[in-house]
Design a protein around this motif. Structure first.
Motif, PDB file in Angstrom:
ATOM      1  N   TYR A 151       0.829  -1.215   0.000  1.00  0.00           N
ATOM      2  CA  TYR A 151       0.000   0.000   0.000  1.00  0.00           C
ATOM      3  C   TYR A 151       0.862   1.264   0.000  1.00  0.00           C
ATOM      4  O   TYR A 151       0.440   2.302  -0.515  1.00  0.00           O
ATOM      5  CB  TYR A 151      -0.958  -0.012   1.186  1.00  0.00           C
ATOM      6  N   LEU A 152       2.063   1.184   0.559  1.00  0.00           N
ATOM      7  CA  LEU A 152       2.984   2.311   0.479  1.00  0.00           C
ATOM      8  C   LEU A 152       3.366   2.560  -0.985  1.00  0.00           C
ATOM      9  O   LEU A 152       3.398   3.716  -1.448  1.00  0.00           O
ATOM     10  CB  LEU A 152       4.237   2.034   1.307  1.00  0.00           C
ATOM     11  N   PHE A 153       3.618   1.473  -1.719  1.00  0.00           N
ATOM     12  CA  PHE A 153       3.909   1.600  -3.151  1.00  0.00           C
ATOM     13  C   PHE A 153       2.700   2.148  -3.902  1.00  0.00           C
ATOM     14  O   PHE A 153       2.851   2.979  -4.815  1.00  0.00           O
ATOM     15  CB  PHE A 153       4.315   0.240  -3.723  1.00  0.00           C
ATOM     16  N   CYS A 154       1.491   1.692  -3.529  1.00  0.00           N
ATOM     17  CA  CYS A 154       0.266   2.215  -4.135  1.00  0.00           C
ATOM     18  C   CYS A 154       0.177   3.726  -3.939  1.00  0.00           C
ATOM     19  O   CYS A 154      -0.186   4.470  -4.860  1.00  0.00           O
ATOM     20  CB  CYS A 154      -0.962   1.554  -3.516  1.00  0.00           C
ATOM     21  N   MET A 155       0.490   4.186  -2.740  1.00  0.00           N
ATOM     22  CA  MET A 155       0.414   5.615  -2.424  1.00  0.00           C
ATOM     23  C   MET A 155       1.406   6.403  -3.272  1.00  0.00           C
ATOM     24  O   MET A 155       1.058   7.443  -3.839  1.00  0.00           O
ATOM     25  CB  MET A 155       0.678   5.831  -0.931  1.00  0.00           C
ATOM     26  N   PHE A 156       2.642   5.909  -3.374  1.00  0.00           N
ATOM     27  CA  PHE A 156       3.646   6.592  -4.187  1.00  0.00           C
ATOM     28  C   PHE A 156       3.240   6.621  -5.665  1.00  0.00           C
ATOM     29  O   PHE A 156       3.402   7.637  -6.343  1.00  0.00           O
ATOM     30  CB  PHE A 156       5.010   5.908  -4.046  1.00  0.00           C
ATOM     31  N   ALA A 157       2.740   5.490  -6.158  1.00  0.00           N
ATOM     32  CA  ALA A 157       2.356   5.398  -7.574  1.00  0.00           C
ATOM     33  C   ALA A 157       1.221   6.365  -7.889  1.00  0.00           C
ATOM     34  O   ALA A 157       1.253   7.071  -8.913  1.00  0.00           O
ATOM     35  CB  ALA A 157       1.942   3.963  -7.909  1.00  0.00           C
ATOM     36  N   PHE A 158       0.227   6.420  -7.019  1.00  0.00           N
ATOM     37  CA  PHE A 158      -0.901   7.324  -7.231  1.00  0.00           C
ATOM     38  C   PHE A 158      -0.456   8.779  -7.187  1.00  0.00           C
ATOM     39  O   PHE A 158      -0.825   9.581  -8.058  1.00  0.00           O
ATOM     40  CB  PHE A 158      -1.973   7.071  -6.169  1.00  0.00           C
ATOM     41  N   LEU A 159       0.362   9.124  -6.195  1.00  0.00           N
ATOM     42  CA  LEU A 159       0.812  10.512  -6.056  1.00  0.00           C
ATOM     43  C   LEU A 159       1.710  10.929  -7.220  1.00  0.00           C
ATOM     44  O   LEU A 159       1.647  12.070  -7.686  1.00  0.00           O
ATOM     45  CB  LEU A 159       1.554  10.696  -4.732  1.00  0.00           C
ATOM     46  N   PHE A 160       2.537  10.017  -7.694  1.00  0.00           N
ATOM     47  CA  PHE A 160       3.408  10.335  -8.822  1.00  0.00           C
ATOM     48  C   PHE A 160       2.584  10.577 -10.085  1.00  0.00           C
ATOM     49  O   PHE A 160       2.775  11.585 -10.781  1.00  0.00           O
ATOM     50  CB  PHE A 160       4.398   9.192  -9.063  1.00  0.00           C
ATOM     51  N   ALA A 161       1.652   9.667 -10.378  1.00  0.00           N
ATOM     52  CA  ALA A 161       0.824   9.800 -11.584  1.00  0.00           C
ATOM     53  C   ALA A 161      -0.043  11.053 -11.519  1.00  0.00           C
ATOM     54  O   ALA A 161      -0.136  11.820 -12.483  1.00  0.00           O
ATOM     55  CB  ALA A 161      -0.044   8.552 -11.756  1.00  0.00           C
ATOM     56  N   PHE A 162      -0.675  11.269 -10.364  1.00  0.00           N
ATOM     57  CA  PHE A 162      -1.548  12.428 -10.184  1.00  0.00           C
ATOM     58  C   PHE A 162      -0.738  13.721 -10.174  1.00  0.00           C
ATOM     59  O   PHE A 162      -1.184  14.759 -10.659  1.00  0.00           O
ATOM     60  CB  PHE A 162      -2.332  12.273  -8.882  1.00  0.00           C
ATOM     61  N   GLY A 163       0.484  13.652  -9.625  1.00  0.00           N
ATOM     62  CA  GLY A 163       1.329  14.837  -9.535  1.00  0.00           C
ATOM     63  C   GLY A 163       1.784  15.337 -10.896  1.00  0.00           C
ATOM     64  O   GLY A 163       1.835  16.547 -11.136  1.00  0.00           O
ATOM     65  N   ILE A 164       2.148  14.418 -11.792  1.00  0.00           N
ATOM     66  CA  ILE A 164       2.555  14.813 -13.142  1.00  0.00           C
ATOM     67  C   ILE A 164       1.410  15.528 -13.848  1.00  0.00           C
ATOM     68  O   ILE A 164       1.606  16.561 -14.510  1.00  0.00           O
ATOM     69  CB  ILE A 164       2.985  13.569 -13.949  1.00  0.00           C
ATOM     70  N   LEU A 165       0.203  14.998 -13.688  1.00  0.00           N
ATOM     71  CA  LEU A 165      -0.970  15.615 -14.321  1.00  0.00           C
ATOM     72  C   LEU A 165      -1.282  16.967 -13.695  1.00  0.00           C
ATOM     73  O   LEU A 165      -1.445  17.975 -14.407  1.00  0.00           O
ATOM     74  CB  LEU A 165      -2.174  14.684 -14.194  1.00  0.00           C
ATOM     75  N   ASN A 166      -1.363  17.016 -12.373  1.00  0.00           N
ATOM     76  CA  ASN A 166      -1.743  18.254 -11.681  1.00  0.00           C
ATOM     77  C   ASN A 166      -0.742  19.384 -11.898  1.00  0.00           C
ATOM     78  O   ASN A 166      -1.128  20.546 -12.104  1.00  0.00           O
ATOM     79  CB  ASN A 166      -1.890  18.000 -10.176  1.00  0.00           C
ATOM     80  N   SER A 167       0.539  19.058 -11.827  1.00  0.00           N
ATOM     81  CA  SER A 167       1.564  20.098 -11.965  1.00  0.00           C
ATOM     82  C   SER A 167       1.539  20.725 -13.349  1.00  0.00           C
ATOM     83  O   SER A 167       1.798  21.933 -13.493  1.00  0.00           O
ATOM     84  CB  SER A 167       2.950  19.510 -11.683  1.00  0.00           C
ATOM     85  N   THR A 168       1.220  19.929 -14.361  1.00  0.00           N
ATOM     86  CA  THR A 168       1.155  20.456 -15.729  1.00  0.00           C
ATOM     87  C   THR A 168      -0.082  21.321 -15.929  1.00  0.00           C
ATOM     88  O   THR A 168      -0.009  22.435 -16.462  1.00  0.00           O
ATOM     89  CB  THR A 168       1.147  19.304 -16.751  1.00  0.00           C
ATOM     90  N   ILE A 169      -1.233  20.817 -15.470  1.00  0.00           N
ATOM     91  CA  ILE A 169      -2.481  21.576 -15.638  1.00  0.00           C
ATOM     92  C   ILE A 169      -2.420  22.893 -14.869  1.00  0.00           C
ATOM     93  O   ILE A 169      -2.930  23.918 -15.325  1.00  0.00           O
ATOM     94  CB  ILE A 169      -3.692  20.740 -15.181  1.00  0.00           C
ATOM     95  N   SER A 170      -1.774  22.885 -13.700  1.00  0.00           N
ATOM     96  CA  SER A 170      -1.693  24.103 -12.884  1.00  0.00           C
ATOM     97  C   SER A 170      -0.900  25.203 -13.573  1.00  0.00           C
ATOM     98  O   SER A 170      -1.124  26.392 -13.324  1.00  0.00           O
ATOM     99  CB  SER A 170      -1.061  23.791 -11.520  1.00  0.00           C
ATOM    100  N   VAL A 171       0.059  24.819 -14.418  1.00  0.00           N
ATOM    101  CA  VAL A 171       0.797  25.821 -15.190  1.00  0.00           C
ATOM    102  C   VAL A 171      -0.080  26.377 -16.303  1.00  0.00           C
ATOM    103  O   VAL A 171      -0.083  27.583 -16.568  1.00  0.00           O
ATOM    104  CB  VAL A 171       2.085  25.207 -15.783  1.00  0.00           C
ATOM    105  N   LEU A 172      -0.858  25.497 -16.923  1.00  0.00           N
ATOM    106  CA  LEU A 172      -1.700  25.919 -18.047  1.00  0.00           C
ATOM    107  C   LEU A 172      -2.926  26.692 -17.581  1.00  0.00           C
ATOM    108  O   LEU A 172      -3.347  27.646 -18.232  1.00  0.00           O
ATOM    109  CB  LEU A 172      -2.147  24.686 -18.850  1.00  0.00           C
ATOM    110  N   VAL A 173      -3.512  26.262 -16.442  1.00  0.00           N
ATOM    111  CA  VAL A 173      -4.729  26.898 -15.911  1.00  0.00           C
ATOM    112  C   VAL A 173      -4.518  27.154 -14.419  1.00  0.00           C
ATOM    113  O   VAL A 173      -4.626  26.225 -13.610  1.00  0.00           O
ATOM    114  CB  VAL A 173      -5.974  26.006 -16.117  1.00  0.00           C
ATOM    115  N   ARG A 174      -4.231  28.373 -14.014  1.00  0.00           N
ATOM    116  CA  ARG A 174      -3.895  28.676 -12.628  1.00  0.00           C
ATOM    117  C   ARG A 174      -5.065  28.453 -11.674  1.00  0.00           C
ATOM    118  O   ARG A 174      -4.862  28.175 -10.500  1.00  0.00           O
ATOM    119  CB  ARG A 174      -3.414  30.128 -12.511  1.00  0.00           C
ATOM    120  N   ASP A 175      -6.297  28.561 -12.156  1.00  0.00           N
ATOM    121  CA  ASP A 175      -7.456  28.331 -11.298  1.00  0.00           C
ATOM    122  C   ASP A 175      -7.528  26.883 -10.814  1.00  0.00           C
ATOM    123  O   ASP A 175      -8.185  26.583  -9.809  1.00  0.00           O
ATOM    124  CB  ASP A 175      -8.746  28.666 -12.048  1.00  0.00           C
ATOM    125  N   TYR A 176      -6.861  26.001 -11.528  1.00  0.00           N
ATOM    126  CA  TYR A 176      -6.940  24.570 -11.212  1.00  0.00           C
ATOM    127  C   TYR A 176      -6.417  24.279  -9.810  1.00  0.00           C
ATOM    128  O   TYR A 176      -6.992  23.471  -9.081  1.00  0.00           O
ATOM    129  CB  TYR A 176      -6.151  23.770 -12.249  1.00  0.00           C
TER     130      TYR A 176
END
Length: 271
Positions: A151-176
């Motif tokens: 489950y620790l690996f699950c947490m890292f995998a989810f945060l990594f995948a979600f982080g790549i998406l969120n960090s990119t969208i936040s640059v493109l759309v600051r309201d995000y």
């Protein structure tokens, strides 16, 4: 899939840089405070005390399924603090450090991982407090504790995948980033760190809502930690949830990597 391969490869190739920057950020954050890095433990500990007073003593909860409420809550809320701070930090990681990126030669994709690594130190200290508390009430290691690392690996995998998406969208759309903060406030009550949302719908015609909410990836991780440390259940006993969780992680990783690689050469143009 080439985008996914590129992003993951960059994490391994720049592991040393990730460690050095995360250590620097830890020191820079608390260097002007008298208690320094001690705040990494004090801040979540104070919040845990408040939640226990309200939801534990205030609502007179002594135990949940035979486990002392304070232990049950600690397992969930420690994971939540790490997940919440990592999601928000990763979301703003590229935007906040874009000036440094323009002057140094390393891939932008490692910045969300840097943020997660910075938060992990606080998580380790809180887990130490949890284990001491568990030993104090007579809960000792067993074979199911090995599953904690899954489950620790699950947490890292989810945060990594979600982080790549969120960090990119936040640059493109600051309201995000602001919208994400509001969503996480809601998820705090729907992911199970401090209370069982299942009891709301139990015995009603809306009981199907429980099954729907249990598909939440954050709930899967938090409930998995409790299954491993407290209740002795294996992850394959939750087959549907496990399959759905990894499907979500896969989709987030593919989508996030594709958008990241498509726009990262033009990040400065969006600033």
């Amino acid at each position: 899939m080439n985008d996914v391969k590129t992003v993951i490869t960059e994490q391994f190739k720049n592991f040393g840089i990730i460690r050095r920057i995360s250590k620097y950020e830890e020191k820079a954050t608390y260097q002007s405070h008298y208690l320094g890095l001690l705040w990494q433990v004090l801040n979540p500990a104070i919040q845990i005390g408040i939640y226990y007073l309200v939801f534990g003593l205030g609502m007179k909860r002594k135990d949940i399924d035979g486990v002392p409420y304070i232990i049950w809550m600690l397992v969930g809320i420690i994971a939540w603090f790490f997940i919440n701070s990592s999601i928000l930090g990763e979301s703003n990681s590229i935007y906040k450090q874009i000036g440094m990126v323009s002057k140094m030669k390393f891939p932008v994709s490692i910045l969300p991982t840097v943020n997660m690594a910075s938060n992990f130190k606080s998580y380790r200290w809180m887990m130490l407090i949890l284990f001491v508390s568990m030993f104090a009430v007579g809960i000792y290691p067993n074979v199911y504790w090995v599953q904690y690392f899954y489950y620790l690996f699950c947490m890292f995998a989810f945060l990594f995948a979600f982080g790549i998406l969120n960090s990119t969208i936040s640059v493109l759309v600051r309201d995000y980033h602001i919208m994400l903060q509001s969503i996480l406030r809601l998820l705090f009550y729907l992911s199970g760190p401090i209370w069982e949302f299942q009891r709301i719908f139990a015995g009603t015609r809306h009981a199907w809502m429980t099954r729907l909410l249990e598909l939440n990836p954050i709930y899967y991780i938090i409930d998995g930690f409790r299954d491993s440390l407290l209740y002795g259940k294996w992850f394959w006993e939750k087959g549907v949830q496990t399959i759905f969780f990894w499907l979500v992680v896969g989709v987030l990783l593919i989508l996030g990597s594709h958008i990241h690689m498509k726009f990262r050469a033009r990040f400065m143009d969006f600033m």
